[in-house]
Write a protein that holds these residues in place. Structure first.
Motif, PDB file in Angstrom:
ATOM      1  N   ILE A   1       1.676   0.517  -0.857  1.00 53.88           N
ATOM      2  CA  ILE A   1       1.909   1.419   0.276  1.00 53.88           C
ATOM      3  C   ILE A   1       0.689   1.557   1.185  1.00 53.88           C
ATOM      4  CG2 ILE A   1       1.141   3.673  -0.643  1.00 53.88           C
ATOM      5  CD1 ILE A   1       3.890   4.762   0.308  1.00 53.88           C
ATOM      6  N   TYR A   2      -0.457   1.084   0.730  1.00 56.57           N
ATOM      7  CA  TYR A   2      -1.711   1.221   1.484  1.00 56.57           C
ATOM      8  C   TYR A   2      -1.586   0.711   2.924  1.00 56.57           C
ATOM      9  CZ  TYR A   2      -6.514   0.131   2.927  1.00 56.57           C
ATOM     10  OH  TYR A   2      -7.687   0.015   3.629  1.00 56.57           O
ATOM     11  N   THR A   3      -1.121  -0.528   3.088  1.00 57.99           N
ATOM     12  CA  THR A   3      -1.011  -1.120   4.425  1.00 57.99           C
ATOM     13  C   THR A   3       0.012  -0.382   5.272  1.00 57.99           C
ATOM     14  OG1 THR A   3      -1.591  -3.280   3.506  1.00 57.99           O
ATOM     15  CG2 THR A   3      -0.604  -3.261   5.693  1.00 57.99           C
ATOM     16  N   TRP A   4       1.100   0.033   4.645  1.00 56.38           N
ATOM     17  CA  TRP A   4       2.154   0.762   5.362  1.00 56.38           C
ATOM     18  C   TRP A   4       1.629   2.088   5.902  1.00 56.38           C
ATOM     19  CZ3 TRP A   4       4.523   5.502   4.361  1.00 56.38           C
ATOM     20  CH2 TRP A   4       5.677   5.778   5.109  1.00 56.38           C
ATOM     21  N   ILE A   5       0.828   2.781   5.102  1.00 63.96           N
ATOM     22  CA  ILE A   5       0.274   4.065   5.543  1.00 63.96           C
ATOM     23  C   ILE A   5      -0.710   3.864   6.690  1.00 63.96           C
ATOM     24  CG2 ILE A   5      -1.346   5.894   4.845  1.00 63.96           C
ATOM     25  CD1 ILE A   5       0.233   6.217   2.313  1.00 63.96           C
ATOM     26  N   LEU A   6      -1.516   2.817   6.621  1.00 63.54           N
ATOM     27  CA  LEU A   6      -2.454   2.539   7.712  1.00 63.54           C
ATOM     28  C   LEU A   6      -1.725   2.325   9.034  1.00 63.54           C
ATOM     29  CD1 LEU A   6      -5.122   0.136   6.161  1.00 63.54           C
ATOM     30  CD2 LEU A   6      -5.425   2.525   6.816  1.00 63.54           C
ATOM     31  N   ALA A   7      -0.568   1.679   8.975  1.00 60.54           N
ATOM     32  CA  ALA A   7       0.198   1.379  10.188  1.00 60.54           C
ATOM     33  C   ALA A   7       1.075   2.541  10.634  1.00 60.54           C
ATOM     34  CB  ALA A   7       1.065   0.143   9.950  1.00 60.54           C
ATOM     35  N   ASN A   8       1.269   3.512   9.766  1.00 63.27           N
ATOM     36  CA  ASN A   8       2.143   4.642  10.067  1.00 63.27           C
ATOM     37  C   ASN A   8       1.433   5.617  11.008  1.00 63.27           C
ATOM     38  OD1 ASN A   8       3.643   7.214   9.754  1.00 63.27           O
ATOM     39  ND2 ASN A   8       4.699   6.138   8.102  1.00 63.27           N
ATOM     40  N   PRO A   9       2.103   6.083  12.059  1.00 63.70           N
ATOM     41  CA  PRO A   9       1.453   7.023  12.986  1.00 63.70           C
ATOM     42  C   PRO A   9       1.160   8.394  12.365  1.00 63.70           C
ATOM     43  CG  PRO A   9       3.777   6.753  13.537  1.00 63.70           C
ATOM     44  CD  PRO A   9       3.458   5.724  12.498  1.00 63.70           C
ATOM     45  N   ASN A  10       1.860   8.732  11.292  1.00 70.83           N
ATOM     46  CA  ASN A  10       1.612  10.015  10.636  1.00 70.83           C
ATOM     47  C   ASN A  10       0.287   9.995   9.881  1.00 70.83           C
ATOM     48  OD1 ASN A  10       4.063  11.083  11.488  1.00 70.83           O
ATOM     49  ND2 ASN A  10       5.163  10.315   9.697  1.00 70.83           N
ATOM     50  N   LYS A  11      -0.293  11.181   9.719  1.00 75.36           N
ATOM     51  CA  LYS A  11      -1.550  11.307   8.976  1.00 75.36           C
ATOM     52  C   LYS A  11      -1.371  12.020   7.645  1.00 75.36           C
ATOM     53  CE  LYS A  11      -5.065  11.189  12.606  1.00 75.36           C
ATOM     54  NZ  LYS A  11      -6.257  11.884  13.148  1.00 75.36           N
ATOM     55  N   LEU A  12      -0.284  12.742   7.498  1.00 74.15           N
ATOM     56  CA  LEU A  12      -0.088  13.582   6.325  1.00 74.15           C
ATOM     57  C   LEU A  12       1.120  13.122   5.517  1.00 74.15           C
ATOM     58  CD1 LEU A  12      -0.568  17.044   8.082  1.00 74.15           C
ATOM     59  CD2 LEU A  12      -2.307  15.693   6.923  1.00 74.15           C
ATOM     60  N   PHE A  13       0.893  12.900   4.229  1.00 74.23           N
ATOM     61  CA  PHE A  13       1.952  12.453   3.330  1.00 74.23           C
ATOM     62  C   PHE A  13       1.867  13.275   2.048  1.00 74.23           C
ATOM     63  CE2 PHE A  13       0.467   9.040   5.991  1.00 74.23           C
ATOM     64  CZ  PHE A  13       1.622   8.427   6.454  1.00 74.23           C
ATOM     65  N   TYR A  14       2.999  13.418   1.373  1.00 76.45           N
ATOM     66  CA  TYR A  14       2.925  14.119   0.098  1.00 76.45           C
ATOM     67  C   TYR A  14       3.935  13.574  -0.902  1.00 76.45           C
ATOM     68  CZ  TYR A  14       7.128  17.100   0.782  1.00 76.45           C
ATOM     69  OH  TYR A  14       8.410  17.572   0.942  1.00 76.45           O
ATOM     70  N   ILE A  15       3.578  13.754  -2.163  1.00 73.78           N
ATOM     71  CA  ILE A  15       4.439  13.419  -3.291  1.00 73.78           C
ATOM     72  C   ILE A  15       4.617  14.694  -4.097  1.00 73.78           C
ATOM     73  CG2 ILE A  15       4.633  12.110  -5.443  1.00 73.78           C
ATOM     74  CD1 ILE A  15       2.783  10.010  -4.117  1.00 73.78           C
ATOM     75  N   LYS A  16       5.851  15.079  -4.311  1.00 74.31           N
ATOM     76  CA  LYS A  16       6.124  16.259  -5.126  1.00 74.31           C
ATOM     77  C   LYS A  16       6.528  15.813  -6.523  1.00 74.31           C
ATOM     78  CE  LYS A  16       8.864  20.513  -5.311  1.00 74.31           C
ATOM     79  NZ  LYS A  16       9.973  21.276  -4.694  1.00 74.31           N
ATOM     80  N   THR A  17       5.873  16.401  -7.516  1.00 71.41           N
ATOM     81  CA  THR A  17       6.124  16.017  -8.900  1.00 71.41           C
ATOM     82  C   THR A  17       6.016  17.243  -9.800  1.00 71.41           C
ATOM     83  OG1 THR A  17       5.349  14.595 -10.707  1.00 71.41           O
ATOM     84  CG2 THR A  17       3.684  15.397  -9.181  1.00 71.41           C
ATOM     85  N   ALA A  18       6.661  17.190 -10.948  1.00 74.34           N
ATOM     86  CA  ALA A  18       6.662  18.344 -11.855  1.00 74.34           C
ATOM     87  C   ALA A  18       5.294  18.589 -12.472  1.00 74.34           C
ATOM     88  CB  ALA A  18       7.706  18.142 -12.953  1.00 74.34           C
TER      89      ALA A  18
END
Length: 212
Positions: free
Chosen positions: A40-57
């Motif tokens: 996902i590293y390359t995808w995130i670099l190309a994504n215009p968004n800056k904030l991402f999250y993963i929700k987990t228990a």
């Protein structure tokens, strides 16, 4: 209290959390089941968004699994304060930063932190204090996507030490800043460095650039 972990990719952040982040509309949610940091590293670099999250228990267990899935490089550095109450920063890659570097084989974390600060800034550390925090960021090292874990320590040095930037490491400037005059740092540094400054209460009246 719910656990939260941050992984930085340049100016972007992946928040691993057990609850919905504040201002969740500003975040893009990632799928916890299929998440692979290397892919996902390359995808995130190309994504215009800056904030991402993963929700987990269980954020602690999940983050531990993420660290096991990728090459982990350990580094150490410091936030240095002199006898005048000024703080030491370096300028590298067009950004203000804190001195840090990789921990060598058979070298202790504290030993590495002091060595890197002294080498990169040309000073002598007179006192090593408590650990401030740990930060994590992803980058490409020799063609491989890796995760760097940096241990940050509070340090002291005498103001009379002559500063000498380690130019072979790409450092073009080393400078002491008054606490009240660190606006240039805040305006041009990495979010992970803001985490360190926030922990040490050098940044209190500004919203952190990637706060949740």
């Amino acid at each position: 209290m719910a656990q939260k972990y941050r992984i930085y990719i340049n100016e972007k952040v992946i928040l691993i959390t057990e609850s919905e982040p504040k201002h969740a509309d500003n975040f893009e949610k990632l799928d916890a089941e299929t998440f692979d940091l290397k892919i996902i590293y390359t995808w995130i670099l190309a994504n215009p968004n800056k904030l991402f999250y993963i929700k987990t228990a269980n954020a602690k267990v999940y983050f531990k699994a993420v660290k096991k899935s990728i090459t982990l490089i350990e580094a150490a550095g410091g936030l240095v304060k002199n006898t005048k109450g000024q703080y030491l920063f370096i300028y590298r890659n067009d950004k203000w930063d804190l001195p840090k570097g990789k921990i060598e084989k058979e070298e202790g974390v504290k030993e590495a932190a002091v060595r890197e600060v002294e080498e990169e800034c040309g000073i002598k550390v007179s006192e090593l204090n408590e650990k401030i925090c740990k930060t994590y960021h992803v980058y490409v090292n020799r063609g491989e996507v890796v995760l760097k874990k940096t241990h940050w320590y509070a340090m002291k040095s005498k103001a009379k030490d002559k500063l000498k930037p380690q130019k072979e490491e790409g450092i073009t400037d080393v400078r002491w800043f008054e606490k009240e005059h660190i606006e240039p740092i805040i305006d041009n540094t990495f979010p992970s460095i803001m985490d360190v400054l926030h922990k040490e209460k050098l940044v209190t009246n500004k919203v952190m650039p990637l706060s949740e």
